[in-house]
Design a protein around this motif. Structure first.
Motif, PDB file in Angstrom:
ATOM      1  N   ARG A 173     -25.811  33.886 -64.242  1.00  0.00           N
ATOM      2  CA  ARG A 173     -24.620  33.159 -63.799  1.00  0.00           C
ATOM      3  C   ARG A 173     -23.940  32.400 -64.932  1.00  0.00           C
ATOM      4  O   ARG A 173     -22.850  31.861 -64.753  1.00  0.00           O
ATOM      5  CB  ARG A 173     -24.998  32.170 -62.699  1.00  0.00           C
ATOM      6  CG  ARG A 173     -25.463  32.820 -61.407  1.00  0.00           C
ATOM      7  CD  ARG A 173     -25.974  31.781 -60.431  1.00  0.00           C
ATOM      8  NE  ARG A 173     -26.313  32.376 -59.137  1.00  0.00           N
ATOM      9  CZ  ARG A 173     -27.089  31.810 -58.233  1.00  0.00           C
ATOM     10  NH1 ARG A 173     -27.620  30.625 -58.485  1.00  0.00           N
ATOM     11  NH2 ARG A 173     -27.337  32.412 -57.090  1.00  0.00           N
ATOM     12  N   ALA A 174     -24.604  32.320 -66.076  1.00  0.00           N
ATOM     13  CA  ALA A 174     -24.156  31.415 -67.129  1.00  0.00           C
ATOM     14  C   ALA A 174     -22.845  31.838 -67.779  1.00  0.00           C
ATOM     15  O   ALA A 174     -22.167  31.006 -68.400  1.00  0.00           O
ATOM     16  CB  ALA A 174     -25.240  31.282 -68.198  1.00  0.00           C
ATOM     17  N   GLU A 175     -22.452  33.083 -67.654  1.00  0.00           N
ATOM     18  CA  GLU A 175     -21.233  33.548 -68.311  1.00  0.00           C
ATOM     19  C   GLU A 175     -19.999  32.839 -67.788  1.00  0.00           C
ATOM     20  O   GLU A 175     -19.071  32.549 -68.536  1.00  0.00           O
ATOM     21  CB  GLU A 175     -21.075  35.061 -68.135  1.00  0.00           C
ATOM     22  CG  GLU A 175     -19.861  35.630 -68.862  1.00  0.00           C
ATOM     23  CD  GLU A 175     -19.767  37.140 -68.761  1.00  0.00           C
ATOM     24  OE1 GLU A 175     -18.693  37.681 -69.067  1.00  0.00           O
ATOM     25  OE2 GLU A 175     -20.766  37.784 -68.381  1.00  0.00           O
ATOM     26  N   GLY A 176     -19.985  32.542 -66.491  1.00  0.00           N
ATOM     27  CA  GLY A 176     -18.786  31.926 -65.928  1.00  0.00           C
ATOM     28  C   GLY A 176     -18.989  30.535 -65.378  1.00  0.00           C
ATOM     29  O   GLY A 176     -18.049  29.942 -64.835  1.00  0.00           O
ATOM     30  N   ILE A 177     -20.206  29.989 -65.495  1.00  0.00           N
ATOM     31  CA  ILE A 177     -20.523  28.704 -64.880  1.00  0.00           C
ATOM     32  C   ILE A 177     -21.180  27.789 -65.901  1.00  0.00           C
ATOM     33  O   ILE A 177     -22.059  28.212 -66.648  1.00  0.00           O
ATOM     34  CB  ILE A 177     -21.468  28.898 -63.675  1.00  0.00           C
ATOM     35  CG1 ILE A 177     -20.800  29.764 -62.599  1.00  0.00           C
ATOM     36  CG2 ILE A 177     -21.886  27.560 -63.081  1.00  0.00           C
ATOM     37  CD1 ILE A 177     -21.706  30.106 -61.436  1.00  0.00           C
ATOM     38  N   ALA A 178     -20.767  26.529 -65.931  1.00  0.00           N
ATOM     39  CA  ALA A 178     -21.414  25.506 -66.757  1.00  0.00           C
ATOM     40  C   ALA A 178     -22.284  24.641 -65.855  1.00  0.00           C
ATOM     41  O   ALA A 178     -21.802  24.120 -64.839  1.00  0.00           O
ATOM     42  CB  ALA A 178     -20.372  24.656 -67.465  1.00  0.00           C
ATOM     43  N   PHE A 179     -23.550  24.503 -66.211  1.00  0.00           N
ATOM     44  CA  PHE A 179     -24.514  23.793 -65.378  1.00  0.00           C
ATOM     45  C   PHE A 179     -24.853  22.417 -65.935  1.00  0.00           C
ATOM     46  O   PHE A 179     -24.859  22.207 -67.152  1.00  0.00           O
ATOM     47  CB  PHE A 179     -25.832  24.576 -65.300  1.00  0.00           C
ATOM     48  CG  PHE A 179     -25.730  25.917 -64.640  1.00  0.00           C
ATOM     49  CD1 PHE A 179     -25.738  26.042 -63.270  1.00  0.00           C
ATOM     50  CD2 PHE A 179     -25.635  27.072 -65.407  1.00  0.00           C
ATOM     51  CE1 PHE A 179     -25.653  27.279 -62.664  1.00  0.00           C
ATOM     52  CE2 PHE A 179     -25.552  28.313 -64.819  1.00  0.00           C
ATOM     53  CZ  PHE A 179     -25.562  28.412 -63.433  1.00  0.00           C
ATOM     54  N   THR A 180     -25.199  21.498 -65.039  1.00  0.00           N
ATOM     55  CA  THR A 180     -25.903  20.289 -65.424  1.00  0.00           C
ATOM     56  C   THR A 180     -27.390  20.641 -65.496  1.00  0.00           C
ATOM     57  O   THR A 180     -27.788  21.778 -65.266  1.00  0.00           O
ATOM     58  CB  THR A 180     -25.717  19.175 -64.385  1.00  0.00           C
ATOM     59  OG1 THR A 180     -26.411  19.522 -63.177  1.00  0.00           O
ATOM     60  CG2 THR A 180     -24.247  18.954 -64.067  1.00  0.00           C
ATOM     61  N   ALA A 181     -28.217  19.658 -65.825  1.00  0.00           N
ATOM     62  CA  ALA A 181     -29.650  19.820 -65.611  1.00  0.00           C
ATOM     63  C   ALA A 181     -29.896  19.823 -64.098  1.00  0.00           C
ATOM     64  O   ALA A 181     -29.050  19.378 -63.316  1.00  0.00           O
ATOM     65  CB  ALA A 181     -30.420  18.690 -66.277  1.00  0.00           C
ATOM     66  N   PRO A 182     -31.040  20.310 -63.648  1.00  0.00           N
ATOM     67  CA  PRO A 182     -31.288  20.344 -62.201  1.00  0.00           C
ATOM     68  C   PRO A 182     -31.429  18.948 -61.603  1.00  0.00           C
ATOM     69  O   PRO A 182     -31.854  18.011 -62.280  1.00  0.00           O
ATOM     70  CB  PRO A 182     -32.597  21.133 -62.083  1.00  0.00           C
ATOM     71  CG  PRO A 182     -33.250  21.004 -63.416  1.00  0.00           C
ATOM     72  CD  PRO A 182     -32.140  20.926 -64.412  1.00  0.00           C
ATOM     73  N   TYR A 183     -31.045  18.839 -60.339  1.00  0.00           N
ATOM     74  CA  TYR A 183     -31.269  17.597 -59.605  1.00  0.00           C
ATOM     75  C   TYR A 183     -32.404  17.743 -58.596  1.00  0.00           C
ATOM     76  O   TYR A 183     -33.030  16.760 -58.211  1.00  0.00           O
ATOM     77  CB  TYR A 183     -29.989  17.106 -58.915  1.00  0.00           C
ATOM     78  CG  TYR A 183     -29.408  18.042 -57.888  1.00  0.00           C
ATOM     79  CD1 TYR A 183     -29.737  17.931 -56.549  1.00  0.00           C
ATOM     80  CD2 TYR A 183     -28.509  19.045 -58.251  1.00  0.00           C
ATOM     81  CE1 TYR A 183     -29.196  18.787 -55.601  1.00  0.00           C
ATOM     82  CE2 TYR A 183     -27.967  19.898 -57.328  1.00  0.00           C
ATOM     83  CZ  TYR A 183     -28.319  19.774 -55.995  1.00  0.00           C
ATOM     84  OH  TYR A 183     -27.792  20.635 -55.064  1.00  0.00           O
ATOM     85  N   VAL A 184     -32.685  18.980 -58.182  1.00  0.00           N
ATOM     86  CA  VAL A 184     -33.764  19.250 -57.228  1.00  0.00           C
ATOM     87  C   VAL A 184     -34.499  20.506 -57.667  1.00  0.00           C
ATOM     88  O   VAL A 184     -33.889  21.463 -58.159  1.00  0.00           O
ATOM     89  CB  VAL A 184     -33.205  19.436 -55.793  1.00  0.00           C
ATOM     90  CG1 VAL A 184     -34.226  20.092 -54.876  1.00  0.00           C
ATOM     91  CG2 VAL A 184     -32.772  18.103 -55.198  1.00  0.00           C
ATOM     92  N   LEU A 185     -35.827  20.499 -57.476  1.00  0.00           N
ATOM     93  CA  LEU A 185     -36.661  21.671 -57.734  1.00  0.00           C
ATOM     94  C   LEU A 185     -37.200  22.188 -56.405  1.00  0.00           C
ATOM     95  O   LEU A 185     -37.677  21.412 -55.572  1.00  0.00           O
ATOM     96  CB  LEU A 185     -37.825  21.305 -58.663  1.00  0.00           C
ATOM     97  CG  LEU A 185     -37.446  20.695 -60.014  1.00  0.00           C
ATOM     98  CD1 LEU A 185     -38.705  20.352 -60.803  1.00  0.00           C
ATOM     99  CD2 LEU A 185     -36.548  21.631 -60.814  1.00  0.00           C
TER     100      LEU A 185
END
Length: 253
Positions: free
Chosen positions: A91-103
């Motif tokens: 998904r990384a090609e079109g999406i910028a992520f934060t660090a996770p908030y939930v595992l």
């Protein structure tokens, strides 16, 4: 976040229409649900979206999707401003992520009389595994399984129904969803070990400026550190998911 001013440029980057458009995935009951007969969502991801809109001083619009893949596509297409999806390189090609908030744990489910008793026995020729199309565990298992075949249900909540209807060998999914499905269908059991940890993060279209991504990264870290995420999980009665640890390095993007 008193040390992070909300400039006009930042507001334009995060909510260019004047309203924060949030992609809400109902395919994962840990993140969000909707009452029967209504499309009004509630859950930890909805609470985070509402809090972010309040911080920005704008209204909120929840765009509801029944599957993670659709929620992710909305981000990739720049049809929403923020979303809540699992971190995955596909998904990384079109999406910028934060660090996770939930595992969240990804687990396997089989029939009571299945000879499969451990995760290592799943990836064998002839084994058919039901997954939710476009889900984090679909993406992960598409890379990891070398011999078993994946059968894609339209959404994650439909995985076990597909597994039962088509006589498949294994169902893969979020532990809590599979546990709920065991209560609906007799004669099923979960394998004892998880096969993956699903890292749920906030996200924004990758086309958004870097300051917008940095703001979301810091927002998520504050929501974890302040207890907001833990309180939201408790308020919505979510068991089995854990608040992700603090992330001091640059978040996965």
């Amino acid at each position: 976040m008193p040390d992070l001013a909300i400039s006009g440029e930042l507001l334009q980057a995060l909510a260019p229409t004047g309203v924060l458009r949030a992609s809400i995935n109902l395919g994962n009951p840990i993140l969000a649900k909707a009452d029967s007969g209504t499309v009004t969502p509630y859950g930890v991801s909805v609470d985070l979206a509402n809090e972010l809109a309040a911080r920005l001083g704008v209204g909120i619009r929840h765009l509801v999707f029944d599957a993670a893949g659709k929620a992710a596509d909305a981000l990739k297409q720049d049809a929403v401003d923020v979303g809540f999806v699992a971190i995955d390189p596909a998904r990384a090609e079109g999406i910028a992520f934060t660090a996770p908030y939930v595992l969240i744990e990804g687990c396997y489910l089989v029939r009571q009389d299945s000879p499969i008793s451990a995760n290592a026995q799943v990836d064998r020729p002839g084994i058919r595994v039901a997954v939710g199309k476009g889900s984090a565990y679909d993406l992960y298992l598409s890379r990891e399984l070398k011999h078993a075949a994946l059968v894609r249900a339209p959404t994650s909540p439909a995985v076990v129904d597909t597994f039962v209807a088509e006589g498949l060998d294994v169902a893969a999914g979020v532990r809590q969803q599979l546990e709920a499905d065991c209560a609906r269908h007799a004669g099923l059991r979960l394998l004892p070990e998880r096969f993956m940890v699903i890292r749920q993060a906030m996200a924004t279209p990758k086309s958004r400026p870097a300051p917008a991504v940095d703001f979301l990264i810091r927002f998520v870290e504050e929501m974890k550190a302040s207890g907001f995420v833990a309180q939201a999980l408790a308020r919505h009665g979510i068991a089995g998911a854990s608040v992700a640890p603090a992330h001091e390095q640059e978040a996965d993007r």
